[in-house]
Design a protein around this motif. Structure first.
Motif, PDB file in Angstrom:
ATOM      1  N   UNK A 170       0.825  -1.219   0.000  1.00  0.00           N
ATOM      2  CA  UNK A 170       0.000   0.000   0.000  1.00  0.00           C
ATOM      3  C   UNK A 170       0.857   1.266   0.000  1.00  0.00           C
ATOM      4  N   UNK A 171       1.948   1.230  -0.765  1.00  0.00           N
ATOM      5  CA  UNK A 171       2.862   2.375  -0.782  1.00  0.00           C
ATOM      6  C   UNK A 171       2.994   2.949  -2.188  1.00  0.00           C
ATOM      7  N   UNK A 172       3.516   4.156  -2.251  1.00  0.00           N
ATOM      8  CA  UNK A 172       3.905   4.773  -3.514  1.00  0.00           C
ATOM      9  C   UNK A 172       5.288   5.380  -3.328  1.00  0.00           C
ATOM     10  N   UNK A 173       5.950   5.638  -4.461  1.00  0.00           N
ATOM     11  CA  UNK A 173       7.372   5.950  -4.438  1.00  0.00           C
ATOM     12  C   UNK A 173       7.631   7.249  -5.195  1.00  0.00           C
TER      13      UNK A 173
ATOM     14  N   UNK B 112       3.165   4.403  -8.426  1.00  0.00           N
ATOM     15  CA  UNK B 112       2.868   3.134  -7.766  1.00  0.00           C
ATOM     16  C   UNK B 112       3.994   2.119  -7.910  1.00  0.00           C
ATOM     17  N   UNK B 113       4.751   2.212  -8.989  1.00  0.00           N
ATOM     18  CA  UNK B 113       5.791   1.215  -9.246  1.00  0.00           C
ATOM     19  C   UNK B 113       7.085   1.569  -8.527  1.00  0.00           C
ATOM     20  N   UNK B 114       7.752   0.553  -7.933  1.00  0.00           N
ATOM     21  CA  UNK B 114       9.058   0.795  -7.289  1.00  0.00           C
ATOM     22  C   UNK B 114      10.222   0.688  -8.270  1.00  0.00           C
TER      23      UNK B 114
ATOM     24  N   UNK C  53      20.405  10.084  -7.485  1.00  0.00           N
ATOM     25  CA  UNK C  53      18.964  10.243  -7.332  1.00  0.00           C
ATOM     26  C   UNK C  53      18.584   9.911  -5.893  1.00  0.00           C
ATOM     27  N   UNK C  54      17.586  10.620  -5.394  1.00  0.00           N
ATOM     28  CA  UNK C  54      17.098  10.347  -4.036  1.00  0.00           C
ATOM     29  C   UNK C  54      15.670   9.827  -4.123  1.00  0.00           C
ATOM     30  N   UNK C  55      15.414   8.709  -3.455  1.00  0.00           N
ATOM     31  CA  UNK C  55      14.124   8.028  -3.522  1.00  0.00           C
ATOM     32  C   UNK C  55      13.432   8.084  -2.162  1.00  0.00           C
ATOM     33  N   UNK C  56      12.097   8.204  -2.215  1.00  0.00           N
ATOM     34  CA  UNK C  56      11.276   8.271  -1.007  1.00  0.00           C
ATOM     35  C   UNK C  56      10.102   7.300  -1.152  1.00  0.00           C
ATOM     36  N   UNK C  57       9.510   6.955  -0.018  1.00  0.00           N
ATOM     37  CA  UNK C  57       8.320   6.107  -0.008  1.00  0.00           C
ATOM     38  C   UNK C  57       7.328   6.685   0.993  1.00  0.00           C
ATOM     39  N   UNK C  58       6.050   6.525   0.723  1.00  0.00           N
ATOM     40  CA  UNK C  58       5.007   6.881   1.687  1.00  0.00           C
ATOM     41  C   UNK C  58       3.838   5.911   1.522  1.00  0.00           C
TER      42      UNK C  58
END
Length: 207
Positions: free
Chosen positions: A120-123, A131-133, A144-149
């Motif tokens: 149930x996360x998005x990136x 929606x895709x990781x 690059x800096x990646x986040x999730x919530x």
């Protein structure tokens, strides 16, 4: 002559009620008052209507987040009529979600980064949520800096975004790599011999 059943009074403890979603029914009750201080020992039934446009109805107290009106009804007793209350306004607000841990990198190529999937996360990368990781079309050598919530759902607000995970797609360095070709016997044909992929292995310096 005939003695009619009396009409009790049924009232809510409060005119309206608000709670935050916790997976449990709302804890709000109506009270039945009888004549001369009598005690009502019957059951009180509750039914609800959703007023958020869904048209949902149900019995008991609602559980899910939303806006409702609730009606309480007393049962008929030997000396008292059944009666229903006025409508109670009930609001169940969506619950907060905790900030997730920083995303974990699953795989990196010279032009892509794949994160470990979270339910149930998005990136996010470069300000765009998805929606895709899997992030493709990246530039080699650029950080690059990646986040999730966690996404908003029926009963929860979206979570704060995580701390960032920095990744730099790079070409695979082959300096110091060990290439091993499995020995095989071939009959001379005069043509160049190219070993099959299954016969070649490459050991990188970092393992």
């Amino acid at each position: 002559y005939r003695i009619e059943k009396a009409t009790p009074v049924i009232e809510w403890e409060v005119p309206s009620f608000t709670k935050t979603y916790d997976g449990l029914p709302a804890q709000v009750e109506a009270k039945v008052t009888l004549l001369n201080g009598g005690i009502y020992d019957g059951q009180i039934d509750y039914r609800w209507n959703a007023v958020d446009g869904t048209g949902d109805v149900g019995e008991g107290m609602p559980v899910d987040a939303g806006k409702y009106i609730i009606l309480a009804e007393s049962q008929e007793q030997p000396n008292y009529k059944a009666i229903h209350s006025s409508w109670l306004d009930l609001t169940i607000e969506k619950a907060e979600q905790a900030r997730p841990a920083p995303p974990v990198v699953k795989a990196v190529t010279p032009t892509s980064v794949t994160l470990e999937a979270v339910e149930n996360a998005e990136y996010q990368c470069n300000g765009l949520w998805r929606d895709s990781p899997v992030f493709e079309g990246l530039k080699t050598g650029v950080e690059y800096t990646f986040y999730v919530r966690l996404k908003e759902d029926k009963n929860h607000k979206e979570s704060p975004k995580s701390e960032g995970t920095a990744v730099t797609p790079r070409k695979i360095a082959l300096d110091g790599a060990v290439v091993t070709i499995a020995e095989a016997s071939r009959e001379y044909t005069g043509a160049p011999i190219v070993p099959g992929a299954q016969a070649v292995s490459v050991a990188l310096p970092d393992g």
